[in-house]
Enzyme design. Sequence first.
Site, PDB file in Angstrom:
ATOM      1  N   GLU A 287       2.007  -5.196  -5.097  1.00 16.62           N
ATOM      2  CA  GLU A 287       0.966  -5.934  -4.932  1.00 16.62           C
ATOM      3  C   GLU A 287      -0.242  -5.682  -5.979  1.00 16.62           C
ATOM      4  O   GLU A 287      -0.724  -4.390  -6.116  1.00 16.62           O
ATOM      5  CB  GLU A 287       0.224  -5.928  -3.486  1.00 16.62           C
ATOM      6  CG  GLU A 287      -0.963  -6.876  -3.021  1.00 16.62           C
ATOM      7  CD  GLU A 287      -1.201  -6.709  -1.646  1.00 16.62           C
ATOM      8  OE1 GLU A 287      -2.330  -6.694  -1.432  1.00 16.62           O
ATOM      9  OE2 GLU A 287      -0.281  -6.735  -0.751  1.00 16.62           O
TER      10      GLU A 287
ATOM     11  N   LEU B  70       1.033   5.789   0.148  1.00 18.50           N
ATOM     12  CA  LEU B  70       0.052   6.895   0.049  1.00 18.50           C
ATOM     13  C   LEU B  70       0.973   8.018   0.390  1.00 18.50           C
ATOM     14  O   LEU B  70       1.813   7.941   1.327  1.00 18.50           O
ATOM     15  CB  LEU B  70      -0.910   6.821   1.111  1.00 18.50           C
ATOM     16  CG  LEU B  70      -1.687   8.289   1.235  1.00 18.50           C
ATOM     17  CD1 LEU B  70      -2.679   8.245   0.450  1.00 18.50           C
ATOM     18  CD2 LEU B  70      -2.213   8.347   2.710  1.00 18.50           C
TER      19      LEU B  70
ATOM     20  N   GLY C 214       5.419  10.293  -4.421  1.00 14.25           N
ATOM     21  CA  GLY C 214       5.082   9.038  -4.680  1.00 14.25           C
ATOM     22  C   GLY C 214       6.039   8.143  -5.488  1.00 14.25           C
ATOM     23  O   GLY C 214       6.365   7.085  -5.279  1.00 14.25           O
ATOM     24  N   LYS C 215       6.596   8.901  -6.628  1.00 15.29           N
ATOM     25  CA  LYS C 215       7.690   8.167  -7.185  1.00 15.29           C
ATOM     26  C   LYS C 215       8.942   7.844  -6.429  1.00 15.29           C
ATOM     27  O   LYS C 215       9.738   6.862  -6.519  1.00 15.29           O
ATOM     28  CB  LYS C 215       8.069   9.081  -8.449  1.00 15.29           C
ATOM     29  CG  LYS C 215       7.243   9.119  -9.411  1.00 15.29           C
ATOM     30  CD  LYS C 215       6.882   8.108 -10.371  1.00 15.29           C
ATOM     31  CE  LYS C 215       6.089   8.169 -11.530  1.00 15.29           C
ATOM     32  NZ  LYS C 215       5.296   9.496 -11.557  1.00 15.29           N
TER      33      LYS C 215
ATOM     34  N   CYS D 260       0.965  -1.144   0.141  1.00 22.93           N
ATOM     35  CA  CYS D 260       0.120  -0.073   0.146  1.00 22.93           C
ATOM     36  C   CYS D 260       0.927   1.041   0.041  1.00 22.93           C
ATOM     37  O   CYS D 260       1.854   1.260   0.738  1.00 22.93           O
ATOM     38  CB  CYS D 260      -0.843   0.003   1.140  1.00 22.93           C
ATOM     39  SG  CYS D 260      -2.022   1.307   1.444  1.00 22.93           S
TER      40      CYS D 260
ATOM     41  N   SER E 234      -4.236   0.349  -8.417  1.00 19.06           N
ATOM     42  CA  SER E 234      -5.544   1.216  -9.049  1.00 19.06           C
ATOM     43  C   SER E 234      -5.031   1.975 -10.161  1.00 19.06           C
ATOM     44  O   SER E 234      -3.725   1.854 -10.649  1.00 19.06           O
ATOM     45  CB  SER E 234      -5.400   2.537  -7.676  1.00 19.06           C
ATOM     46  OG  SER E 234      -4.204   3.152  -7.656  1.00 19.06           O
TER      47      SER E 234
ATOM     48  N   GLY F 255       6.344  14.953  -6.081  1.00 22.68           N
ATOM     49  CA  GLY F 255       7.065  13.881  -6.432  1.00 22.68           C
ATOM     50  C   GLY F 255       7.285  12.720  -5.449  1.00 22.68           C
ATOM     51  O   GLY F 255       8.374  11.872  -5.649  1.00 22.68           O
TER      52      GLY F 255
END
Length: 339
Positions: free
Chosen positions: A229, A197, A208-209, A195, A233, A206
Amino acid sequence: GGSGGGGGGGGGGGTEELTGELGALVGTGRGRGRVSKAELSQAAVEKEHEEITKVKNIQFIEMGKYEVETWYYSPFPSEYCDTERLFVCEFCLKYMKKKKTLQRHKAKCDLRHPPGDEIYREGHLSVFEVDGKLNKIYCQNLCLLAKLFLDHKTLYYDVDPFLFYVLCESDEKGYHVVGYFSKEKNSCENYNLACILTFPPYQRAGYGKFLISLSYELTKLEHKVGSPEKPLSDLGKLSYRSYWSMVLLSILREAPSTSIKDLSQRSGIKVEDIISTLQCLNMIKHFKGQHVIVVNKQEVKAHLEGMKKMRLAKPDCLSWQGPGGGGLLGTKQQKKNAL
């Protein structure tokens, strides 16, 4: 920022809440003598659960210097769901109904960073590895907060099997949570991320990357290949496709004759993900039962030049000897003293 991957962590007192909801749904056939628990289909349970969780139960959270409007339902204990907003300690992630309670709590709370090993430091950025089994309440609270911004159908409430990699920005007050990713300690499928976030105040910067790239740096240190996993999304797919493309094209620019197997070993990216990415880039052909990479140097250069610069984790800033192996400052007590 945004979400990728499936479940991966869940939340505290909300366990009974959600289990109770599902229990009530499963029991809907009782008393009519026709539908047993076993006969109630999973699809029906999910549909009913979707109806219950469609409506946001918490409208705002106040955390540190930010007031954030929430996006989705999260299974906080019922006694916390009759209020429009929750007040959250930005260091231990304890949630409260009143600002006064938070102020009293802040006077007593001595935590100034996530309760784990600092494994990454780059300027004012730090990442802490937090074990779900050793720091259950913190991780459950983190997942409850995250669910307010993640549209997952399912959440795992047992955080014990997960490690949480919590990204923070630091200043003189302490380490402020920016985002995180969770990862199963033992994944049969070699998933390296469950997961992910980035909290809304820090999105579009930036991070997230950065978190995705960190998950692969850890995978490479384990001498493995990994994959997020599934299912991803839509936003997760876009983020990963973009990251995979950049990494693979960068390797192919330097070594055009690299095989798929070598690409996988050098990048930590699973072969299936490499093939799907190269197919999207129109850089792979099927020849005599095998996948063959077709590299056009000009196309590779054009692709890379057209990409937005990514914020990536730097291997030199990482100090990690495997899960639970300590970090940059060693013990938690040393870190506390260092603040």
